[in-house]
Design an enzyme around this catalytic site. Structure first.
Site, PDB file in Angstrom:
ATOM      1  N   HIS A   1      62.397  65.018  47.357  1.00 35.46           N
ATOM      2  CA  HIS A   1      63.176  65.411  46.186  1.00 35.46           C
ATOM      3  C   HIS A   1      62.481  65.047  44.875  1.00 35.46           C
ATOM      4  CE1 HIS A   1      64.928  61.225  46.350  1.00 35.46           C
ATOM      5  NE2 HIS A   1      64.842  61.363  45.048  1.00 35.46           N
TER       6      HIS A   1
ATOM      7  N   ASP B   1      63.338  63.972  53.769  1.00 37.75           N
ATOM      8  CA  ASP B   1      63.127  63.627  52.362  1.00 37.75           C
ATOM      9  C   ASP B   1      61.801  62.903  52.162  1.00 37.75           C
ATOM     10  OD1 ASP B   1      63.647  63.662  49.694  1.00 37.75           O
ATOM     11  OD2 ASP B   1      64.986  61.936  49.688  1.00 37.75           O
TER      12      ASP B   1
ATOM     13  N   SER C   1      62.746  56.302  43.525  1.00 35.21           N
ATOM     14  CA  SER C   1      62.633  57.165  44.698  1.00 35.21           C
ATOM     15  C   SER C   1      61.172  57.368  45.096  1.00 35.21           C
ATOM     16  CB  SER C   1      63.259  58.529  44.416  1.00 35.21           C
ATOM     17  OG  SER C   1      64.642  58.426  44.222  1.00 35.21           O
TER      18      SER C   1
END
Length: 381
Positions: A119, A149, A227
């Site tokens: 993402h 992911d 992230s």
């Protein structure tokens, strides 16, 4: 005589003053050197070729020394990733670059492969990787797995000594174990947060709408920008990739999630070699969960079968519409090698345990009766 004694006393005072002054200056210089040395330890660049370790002294506890040294070792491997999109002006036809987002990542190997979340780079036309020493490189997307992911970028950094983060074991973690997260929250590079593993075995939904299981839950502060960064154990080994937070406001609220390293360890080699997860397939198209709920059936109904695929070769049957308009249901898959299948997400997770070419027993319901079919997996097309 009085003049002689007065002169001698004055000389003694001068000598004593000189000795005291010299001793005081030496102590100040020594103290200054020690202070400068301590400051150099703290200012040592995280991106230097050989990070200097901090030894125990009066300023640091054993725990602080271990944490500082862990950060100094790992920081050169953690990167700041920025993404952008390219837009062409309708009238001038000039191409401009528009910032899209940012995140974190880390060095996987000495060939320049960088691991991050899918993402982080999703929908971007361009990605740039920046190291702790501010060295910046354009990155190329090598492979992506939205269902996990995870994504792999690659940089050409022949002029740099890349330092991969060692991969640890995530299958024997314990709640209460200390963890360390390094990343770039809100664009603030090289940020260290610490905490513990607060839970294990969590399940979250990936960008690809497929569940990710055995996720690590931690209370180490993870914010937007973290992230893709590494979650480390106390030995500085990778045990997870920080991927999500649970927060109504979008900022840290005490719960963060990391993809365990045992998942990363088998996904990344596939992404590097094939550009995607080389998961085996059945060669079928399946009914949606809504269809199964309406029919009140367990398992997954086969709607169509791919010509020449594993399902066709094994004799599985698709759903058919007859000439008179009636529908004849195909086979309903209920288990793979005895492992129950409730939905498509379950099936995908089961298939991850096998490789193309392996043979399995598929349990089905055919004409409302249970049956077994032997099937040899295809590779993903």
């Amino acid at each position: 005589m009085k003049n002689i004694f007065a002169s001698l006393f004055g000389i003694l005072l001068l000598v004593a003053g000189f000795l005291i002054g010299t001793s005081w200056q030496n102590r100040q210089e020594t103290s200054g050197k020690n202070t400068d040395q301590d400051q150099r330890m703290l200012r040592k660049s995280p991106g230097s070729d050989s990070p200097q370790t901090v030894a125990k002294n009066d300023r640091f506890t054993d725990h602080e020394v271990a944490t500082i040294n862990l950060f100094e070792r790992a920081a050169p491997s953690v990167v700041f990733i920025t993404t952008s999109n390219l837009r062409r002006d309708y009238w001038s036809r000039n191409v401009s670059e528009i910032p899209r987002g940012s995140g974190s990542g880390f060095v996987w190997d000495e060939k320049g492969h960088i691991i991050t979340n899918y993402h982080v780079i999703q929908g971007a036309d361009k990605a740039t990787v920046t190291f702790a020493d501010q060295a910046t490189y354009p990155a190329k997307l090598v492979g992506a797995a939205p269902e996990k992911d995870l994504a792999v970028l690659r940089i050409e950094a022949k002029d740099m000594d890349l330092q991969p983060i060692p991969v640890g074991a995530s299958d024997n973690l314990r709640v209460g174990q200390s963890v360390f997260a390094i990343g770039n929250p809100f664009g603030l590079d090289q940020t260290l947060t610490t905490g513990i593993i607060s839970a294990l075995g969590r399940e979250i939904e990936s960008v690809g709408k497929v569940p990710i299981r055995d996720v690590i839950q931690t209370d180490a502060a993870i914010n937007p920008g973290n992230s893709g960064g590494p979650l480390l154990d106390s030995r500085g080994e990778l045990i997870g990739v920080n991927t999500a937070i649970f927060s109504p406001s979008g900022a840290y609220a005490g719960v963060g999630f990391s993809i365990p390293s045992h998942v990363v360890d088998w996904v990344v080699p596939d992404l590097i070699e094939f550009g995607k997860i080389n998961r085996p397939t059945l060669g079928v198209e399946l009914a949606s969960p809504q269809v199964m709920r309406r029919m009140g059936m367990e398992g997954i109904l086969i709607l169509e079968i791919i010509k020449g695929g594993a399902a066709e070769k094994s004799g599985l049957r698709p759903t058919q519409r007859m000439r008179n308009g009636s529908i004849v249901l195909g086979d309903v898959i209920t288990a793979i090698n005895g492992e129950k299948v409730d939905n498509r997400g379950e099936l995908i997770l089961i298939l991850e345990k096998y490789k193309p070419g392996e043979e399995v027993s598929v349990s089905i319901i055919r004409d409302y009766e249970p049956a077994e079919v032997i099937l040899t997996f295809d590779s993903m097309r």
